[in-house]
Design a protein around this motif. Structure first.
Motif, short mmCIF file in Angstrom:
data_model
loop_
_atom_site.label_atom_id
_atom_site.label_comp_id
_atom_site.label_asym_id
_atom_site.label_seq_id
_atom_site.Cartn_x
_atom_site.Cartn_y
_atom_site.Cartn_z
N ASP A 1 14.86 18.10 14.60
CA ASP A 1 16.09 18.62 13.97
C ASP A 1 16.42 17.83 12.71
OD1 ASP A 1 16.98 16.22 14.88
OD2 ASP A 1 18.18 17.03 16.52
N PHE A 2 17.54 18.19 12.09
CA PHE A 2 17.90 17.57 10.82
C PHE A 2 18.21 16.09 10.98
CE2 PHE A 2 20.99 16.66 7.40
CZ PHE A 2 20.15 16.90 6.33
N GLU B 1 24.33 19.38 7.49
CA GLU B 1 23.34 20.45 7.40
C GLU B 1 24.01 21.82 7.41
OE1 GLU B 1 20.84 20.93 10.81
OE2 GLU B 1 19.22 21.87 9.67
N HIS C 1 14.55 18.01 4.97
CA HIS C 1 13.68 18.26 6.11
C HIS C 1 12.21 18.31 5.66
CE1 HIS C 1 14.49 20.08 10.33
NE2 HIS C 1 13.72 19.02 10.38
N ASP C 2 11.96 19.04 4.59
CA ASP C 2 10.60 19.17 4.06
C ASP C 2 10.04 17.84 3.60
OD1 ASP C 2 10.86 21.81 4.59
OD2 ASP C 2 11.26 22.42 2.49
N ALA D 1 17.47 21.63 3.71
CA ALA D 1 16.10 22.08 3.98
C ALA D 1 15.10 21.24 3.20
CB ALA D 1 15.97 23.55 3.61
N GLN E 1 9.54 16.87 12.57
CA GLN E 1 10.83 16.45 13.13
C GLN E 1 11.55 17.63 13.78
OE1 GLN E 1 11.42 13.37 13.38
NE2 GLN E 1 9.73 12.75 12.05
N SER F 1 7.29 18.58 8.69
CA SER F 1 7.93 19.54 9.59
C SER F 1 7.86 19.13 11.06
CB SER F 1 7.31 20.93 9.40
OG SER F 1 5.90 20.78 9.50
N ALA G 1 15.10 14.23 11.16
CA ALA G 1 14.49 14.22 9.83
C ALA G 1 15.16 13.18 8.94
CB ALA G 1 14.64 15.62 9.20
#
Ligand SMILES: Nc1ncnc2c1ncn2[C@@H]1O[C@H](COP(=O)(O)OP(=O)(O)OP(=O)(O)O)[C@@H](O)[C@H]1O
Ligand SMILES: [Mg+2]
Lengths: 451, 240
Positions: free
Chosen positions: B226-227, B193, B217-218, B214, B224, B222, B230
């Motif tokens: 953190d990455f 990330e 993640h999307d 990002a 979650q 939203s 996700a």
């Protein structure tokens, strides 16, 4: 490739334990095998119990004295005699392994021999007793065959002597002469002189006399006997040795065994160093994960294999040459043939190196490669050393085919030819070249699944 | 930078790369491109095919089908396990590979790499006596000797301490700013990330996602935290 070679030599230099093992182990094996090949077993120690009376030494027949000690010496030529003084002592020494066997010469041997020779009786045959330890079948076999051979020699010597004496009798019958029996001397007329006497009487006998016809028959018989008895020596001689052995080498080596042993020892060292080094150093490239880095455009797989083969052949041939030089202090070798040694060991090294990289490529790990190298190389070497006639013909043919597929046999032939001038160096070198190509192809194919 | 690097086309492109090991399909038709100066992270579970993909990009493995745009000789390759000789010193290892790479001035390059990796004071030590992390630094240095247009790093940070890890990413960032396309794999998704322009998600040999962190993640909503969460949610949603 030269950078890789330098790299590998540096790695080897930093692995003194590995290198000394690589050099010492083959040297040890080679020296052991060389020793085993060059030396027959030492003379065995054999206990001798001589029960012959001190005075009853000689046999007399037909006026000829024969000393059994002469035959004793022949019997002892191939053993180390250990004098013992009783049957119990003889048995104990055999049981303890102090001697390989005991020979007991009975007190009545000479009398029995005398009786046999003078044909005066049908008494028991002269007998010598042999005691040996049968716990080790190899030893037992060895003792039996050694003693059988010695006894055969002795029998032959006695029968030769007998026929000489018999021929002597016949000669006296033929030509006349002095003959002594039981201390009295006789003068024997002999057939030739008898015939001469008869013939001279014949000339003085008038024709038509009945005596003349009888005398003529005696003379004719004497002539027949003279002509045929003249051959008696030859005939009796052939009886004493019915089969004469005339040894000739029809094919095979003529070099002494110890220089052949040098070739075997040197080839064994060459093989072990070479196969272990080539297989191990190739497998090391993979174990260090460097193989992948090398073959992605830096070095071709073929060049990598060639580098390992050259490395192993160079190191192993150097070791083998040093070893040969060392051996030449003990066994006389012709240094004038040095370039041929280099050619033979170099070619052998290259072929062994190709076998080594094939093993390394197949095994892929250093330890597995070393194990496979030893497991494969030693039996191949021992198979190649099996002499013809030692096994059944079909099996021997199979062994020859297997031996021809691996470099040991041709490398040994090449080393033998180079060291001992036995011929066939060219053929052996061509064979090695073919094996170099063959095993290199196997290695290249195996390298396909290497990384 | 080699002349083969083009100003407009991608620095590296893979097209429908497939790799089979016997019955097992380690890669199934993977396609992607990396632009000059771009940093790409390949993430995915164990056995996803990340090492296999990098090996094919680096020319170590041949693909069963599909193709790669660059000659492996223009690509720097840093394998997961250090590919260097334990019995050679740090400097000897680097010099050997510099010579095999046929770089113009091997000694100068080796000196520069020793400097950049902070190993100058260990130059004379045998690799076998170095710690795992230091060995990994030599491994990375060996991949950079030819100053490649594309750099492939397979889990480069896994055995480094935090300080060395920071140095590594600083170093990689500098390379990327100078125009090198960097493709790396990692199990430390936070690193992906932070340092990657785009991430590729690989699972069971299949490329499931290509895009910015990002965007990943999307893709999972939203909620979650953190990455990493996700990423795990993404894999679970795709049945992995
Ligand atoms: N040489 C090989 N022979 C057979 N199968 C292999 C080989 N190399 C890799 N594989 C298989 O291919 C698949 C992908 O392996 P790969 O090493 O690429 O995974 P990875 O994503 O790098 O895993 P990790 O995160 O654990 O490093 C695995 O199932 C593996 O077992
Ligand atoms: Mg991996």
């Amino acid at each position: 490739m030269r950078f890789l070679l330098a790299k590998d030599l540096r790695i080897l230099r930093r692995s003194p334990l590995l290198v000394s093992l690589l050099v010492i182990y083959p040297l040890l094996i080679a020296v052991l095998v060389g020793l085993a090949l060059s030396k027959g077993p030492d003379k065995p120690r054999v206990a001798i119990l001589n029960e012959l009376p001190v005075t009853g030494g000689t046999i007399t027949f037909g006026g000829t004295k024969v000393d059994p000690a002469d035959y004793g010496r022949r019997l002892f030529a191939s053993i180390v005699p250990v004098t013992v003084h009783s049957r119990a002592e003889a048995e104990r020494r055999v049981r303890d392994g102090d001697v390989l066997a005991a020979i007991i010469v009975p007190a009545d041997l000479v009398q029995r021999l005398q009786r046999t020779i003078t044909l005066s009786g049908t008494g028991p045959k002269p007998t010598v007793e042999v005691l040996y330890n049968a716990e080790d079948p190899v030893k037992q076999q060895f003792v039996q065959s050694t003693i059988d051979a010695r006894v055969a020699d002795l029998n032959k010597a006695v029968s030769t002597k007998l026929t000489q004496v018999a021929a002597g009798y016949l000669n006296i019958l033929l030509s006349g002469g002095k003959f002594s029996l039981l201390g009295s001397d006789f003068d024997i007329l002999g057939l030739k002189r008898s015939k001469a006497l008869v013939d001279s009487v014949l000339t003085r006998t008038p024709r038509g006399s009945p005596d003349r016809e009888a005398l003529q028959r005696v003379s004719a018989f004497a002539q027949l006997a003279i002509s045929n008895l003249g051959l008696s020596d030859v005939v009796l001689g052939s009886l004493a040795t019915p089969v004469k052995v005339d040894q000739q080498i029809v094919r095979g080596r003529r070099t002494p065994l110890d220089t052949y042993a040098v070739a075997v020892a040197v080839t064994l060292s060459l093989m072990l160093v070479c196969v272990l080094l080539a297989s191990g150093m190739l497998a090391l490239e993979r174990e260090e994960h460097a193989f992948a880095r090398l073959v992605r455009g830096l070095v071709s797989r073929e060049a990598l294999l060639a580098e390992k083969v050259v490395l192993a052949a160079g190191c192993a041939a150097t070791t083998a040459l040093l070893m040969t030089a060392g051996i030449s202090a003990f066994v006389s070798l012709d240094w004038g043939r040095f370039p041929l040694w280099v050619a033979a060991l170099g070619a052998g090294g290259l072929a062994f190196g190709a076998l080594g990289v094939a093993i390394g490529a197949l095994a892929r790990e250093v330890r597995a490669a070393s194990l496979l190298a030893i497991l494969l190389a030693l039996p191949i070497a021992f198979l190649a050393l099996v002499p013809s006639g030692a096994v059944a013909t079909g099996l021997y043919d199979a062994i020859r085919v297997i031996s021809a597929l691996f470099p040991f046999r041709p490398a040994l032939d090449a080393a033998d030819a180079a060291l001992n001038d036995t011929g066939g160096l060219g053929t052996a070198l061509a064979h090695l070249a073919a094996l170099l190509v063959g095993w290199a192809i196997v290695a290249r194919v195996a390298l396909q699944r290497f990384s | 930078m080699s002349a083969a690097a083009t100003e407009d086309g991608p620095a590296l492109q893979a097209r429908a790369v497939t790799r089979r090991f016997g019955d097992r399909e380690a890669l199934r038709g993977v396609s992607f491109a990396a632009a000059r100066g771009e940093t790409l992270a390949i993430i995915g579970p164990n056995g996803a095919g990340k090492t296999t993909l990098l090996s094919i990009l680096g020319g170590v493995l041949a693909p069963t089908s599909g193709e790669v745009s660059r000659d492996p000789r223009d690509v720097g390759w840093v394998p997961q396990q250090p590919a260097v000789y334990g019995k050679l010193t740090v400097a000897e290892n680097l010099r050997l590979f510099a010579r095999l790479e046929k770089v113009a001035d091997p000694d100068a390059v080796v000196a520069r790499m020793l400097e950049q990796t902070g190993l100058a004071d260990r130059a004379g030590d045998e690799l076998g006596t170095l710690s795992g992390g230091n060995r990994q630094r030599v491994n990375i240095a060996a991949g950079l000797l030819a100053d490649p247009d594309v750099l492939l790093l397979d889990e480069p940070s896994s055995s480094l301490d935090p300080r060395q890890r920071a140095r590594l990413w600083e170093f990689v960032g500098a390379l990327a700013r100078a125009g090198t396309a960097v493709v790396f794999t990692t199990h430390n998704v936070a690193e992906a990330e932070r340092f990657a322009d785009r991430v590729l998600v690989l699972a069971d040999g299949e490329l499931l996602f290509t895009g910015t962190p990002a965007a990943l993640h999307d893709a999972v909503g939203s909620q979650q935290a953190d990455f990493e969460a996700a990423f795990v949610a993404f894999l679970r949603a795709r049945g992995h």
